[in-house]
Scaffold this motif. Structure first.
Motif, PDB file in Angstrom:
ATOM      1  N   ARG A   9       0.823  -1.202   0.000  1.00 44.41           N
ATOM      2  CA  ARG A   9       0.000   0.000   0.000  1.00 44.41           C
ATOM      3  C   ARG A   9       0.858   1.253   0.000  1.00 44.41           C
ATOM      4  O   ARG A   9       0.596   2.206  -0.718  1.00 44.41           O
ATOM      5  N   LEU A  10       1.923   1.245   0.825  1.00 49.26           N
ATOM      6  CA  LEU A  10       2.797   2.401   0.876  1.00 49.26           C
ATOM      7  C   LEU A  10       3.494   2.624  -0.459  1.00 49.26           C
ATOM      8  O   LEU A  10       3.641   3.750  -0.928  1.00 49.26           O
ATOM      9  N   LEU A  11       3.922   1.532  -1.087  1.00 53.23           N
ATOM     10  CA  LEU A  11       4.555   1.658  -2.393  1.00 53.23           C
ATOM     11  C   LEU A  11       3.572   2.204  -3.418  1.00 53.23           C
ATOM     12  O   LEU A  11       3.927   3.016  -4.274  1.00 53.23           O
ATOM     13  N   THR A  12       2.311   1.767  -3.332  1.00 52.98           N
ATOM     14  CA  THR A  12       1.295   2.282  -4.246  1.00 52.98           C
ATOM     15  C   THR A  12       1.093   3.774  -4.046  1.00 52.98           C
ATOM     16  O   THR A  12       0.990   4.545  -5.001  1.00 52.98           O
ATOM     17  N   THR A  49       8.487  -0.088   4.943  1.00 54.18           N
ATOM     18  CA  THR A  49       7.840  -1.033   5.849  1.00 54.18           C
ATOM     19  C   THR A  49       6.983  -0.333   6.889  1.00 54.18           C
ATOM     20  O   THR A  49       6.250  -0.984   7.634  1.00 54.18           O
ATOM     21  N   ASN A  50       7.093   0.994   6.972  1.00 54.06           N
ATOM     22  CA  ASN A  50       6.224   1.757   7.867  1.00 54.06           C
ATOM     23  C   ASN A  50       6.012   3.144   7.277  1.00 54.06           C
ATOM     24  O   ASN A  50       6.624   3.509   6.275  1.00 54.06           O
ATOM     25  N   GLY A  51       5.152   3.908   7.910  1.00 55.64           N
ATOM     26  CA  GLY A  51       4.771   5.197   7.355  1.00 55.64           C
ATOM     27  C   GLY A  51       5.802   6.291   7.481  1.00 55.64           C
ATOM     28  O   GLY A  51       5.629   7.373   6.905  1.00 55.64           O
ATOM     29  N   LEU A  52       6.889   6.051   8.219  1.00 54.71           N
ATOM     30  CA  LEU A  52       7.915   7.084   8.388  1.00 54.71           C
ATOM     31  C   LEU A  52       8.777   7.240   7.140  1.00 54.71           C
ATOM     32  O   LEU A  52       9.407   8.279   6.945  1.00 54.71           O
ATOM     33  N   LEU A  53       8.866   6.201   6.325  1.00 58.33           N
ATOM     34  CA  LEU A  53       9.431   6.197   4.973  1.00 58.33           C
ATOM     35  C   LEU A  53      10.951   6.230   4.876  1.00 58.33           C
ATOM     36  O   LEU A  53      11.495   5.911   3.825  1.00 58.33           O
ATOM     37  N   VAL A  54      11.664   6.624   5.927  1.00 56.02           N
ATOM     38  CA  VAL A  54      13.123   6.626   5.866  1.00 56.02           C
ATOM     39  C   VAL A  54      13.695   6.044   7.156  1.00 56.02           C
ATOM     40  O   VAL A  54      13.057   6.069   8.209  1.00 56.02           O
ATOM     41  N   TRP A 174      11.950   9.714  -4.716  1.00 53.13           N
ATOM     42  CA  TRP A 174      10.772   9.328  -3.957  1.00 53.13           C
ATOM     43  C   TRP A 174      10.442  10.391  -2.917  1.00 53.13           C
ATOM     44  O   TRP A 174      11.321  10.847  -2.194  1.00 53.13           O
ATOM     45  N   PRO A 175       9.175  10.780  -2.811  1.00 56.31           N
ATOM     46  CA  PRO A 175       8.787  11.701  -1.738  1.00 56.31           C
ATOM     47  C   PRO A 175       8.867  11.003  -0.390  1.00 56.31           C
ATOM     48  O   PRO A 175       8.335   9.909  -0.219  1.00 56.31           O
ATOM     49  N   VAL A 176       9.544  11.624   0.568  1.00 54.39           N
ATOM     50  CA  VAL A 176       9.685  11.031   1.902  1.00 54.39           C
ATOM     51  C   VAL A 176       9.117  11.931   2.995  1.00 54.39           C
ATOM     52  O   VAL A 176       9.037  11.520   4.152  1.00 54.39           O
ATOM     53  N   SER A 177       8.760  13.155   2.644  1.00 60.73           N
ATOM     54  CA  SER A 177       8.060  14.056   3.560  1.00 60.73           C
ATOM     55  C   SER A 177       6.982  14.778   2.771  1.00 60.73           C
ATOM     56  O   SER A 177       7.190  15.141   1.612  1.00 60.73           O
ATOM     57  N   THR A 178       5.859  14.982   3.423  1.00 62.10           N
ATOM     58  CA  THR A 178       4.714  15.611   2.783  1.00 62.10           C
ATOM     59  C   THR A 178       4.467  16.982   3.398  1.00 62.10           C
ATOM     60  O   THR A 178       4.695  17.182   4.590  1.00 62.10           O
ATOM     61  N   ALA A 179       4.009  17.909   2.580  1.00 55.75           N
ATOM     62  CA  ALA A 179       3.593  19.220   3.076  1.00 55.75           C
ATOM     63  C   ALA A 179       2.068  19.275   3.110  1.00 55.75           C
ATOM     64  O   ALA A 179       1.408  18.921   2.136  1.00 55.75           O
TER      65      ALA A 179
END
Length: 212
Positions: A9-12, A49-54, A174-179
């Motif tokens: 899901r995260l990859l999607t 593997t989790n929502g923190l992304l990095v 890849w986006p790793v932080s969102t605004a």
């Protein structure tokens, strides 16, 4: 099985953002990618593997940029109320869970390199852009007064989501932080702001309605 589903899901979600992220990141390369071509084992890496992304993040943290004369404590209270709503999303536990979220430390006033765009568009970057050293902040929140929101978001639009930070890995960005750009007046309604928070946190795709 649940972990595998979350990873997919995260990859999607990331893939859905990739087209705009690549275009936005390309603009930032010459200015912000100061260490291209060098591989450092101690640097952060993508982790879906989790929502923190990095890999250099251990808990959910969000930085908050507020306009002058705004009550920062009230904004934190409203954001935490919105997060309480967002945490009801079925994907929350796998992405963040109890171990990765502490309301006492989740919000920080001020972002390290704020970059407020003139207007939110498909390729907008509202943050540092491309980096090999992502900040601790998974979400960068920009709280806007009504005149600023009308200019950046569009007249009457309550909130929108953009890319704040990107990383290059496997020849892709890849986006790793969102605004999250949001009207101050919109934050007072936790139920209304929660869907945009879910999108900013990667629990649903941007502009996708969450499951009931």
């Amino acid at each position: 099985m649940a972990r595998h589903a979350l990873r997919n899901r995260l990859l999607t979600t990331l893939t859905a953002c990739l087209a705009s992220a690549v275009a936005a990141g390309a603009v930032a390369v010459s200015v912000l990618d100061r260490d291209h071509g060098h591989d450092h084992d101690d640097h952060a890496h993508i982790d879906t593997t989790n929502g923190l992304l990095v890999t250099n993040r251990s808990s959910l943290r969000m930085c908050v940029e507020v306009g002058g004369g705004t009550d920062g404590q009230a904004i934190h209270t409203d954001l935490l109320a919105g997060l309480d709503q967002a945490r009801r999303d079925p994907n929350w536990t796998g992405a963040y869970g109890k171990a990765r979220f502490d309301p006492a430390t989740a919000l920080t006033t001020g972002c390290p390199a704020p970059n407020l765009p003139d207007r939110v568009e498909r390729t907008t970057v509202a943050g540092p852009g491309l980096t090999d050293d992502p900040s601790p902040y998974r979400v960068w929140v920009y709280v806007l007064d009504d005149p600023t929101a009308d200019r950046i978001l569009g007249v009457g639009r309550p909130a929108d989501v953009a890319t704040a930070e990107l990383m290059r890995e496997a020849n892709s960005m890849w986006p790793v932080s969102t605004a999250l750009l949001v009207r101050r007046s919109h934050l007072t309604d936790a139920a209304a702001v929660a869907p945009t928070l879910r999108a900013a946190l990667g629990l649903v795709r941007v502009h996708q309605e969450p499951a009931p």
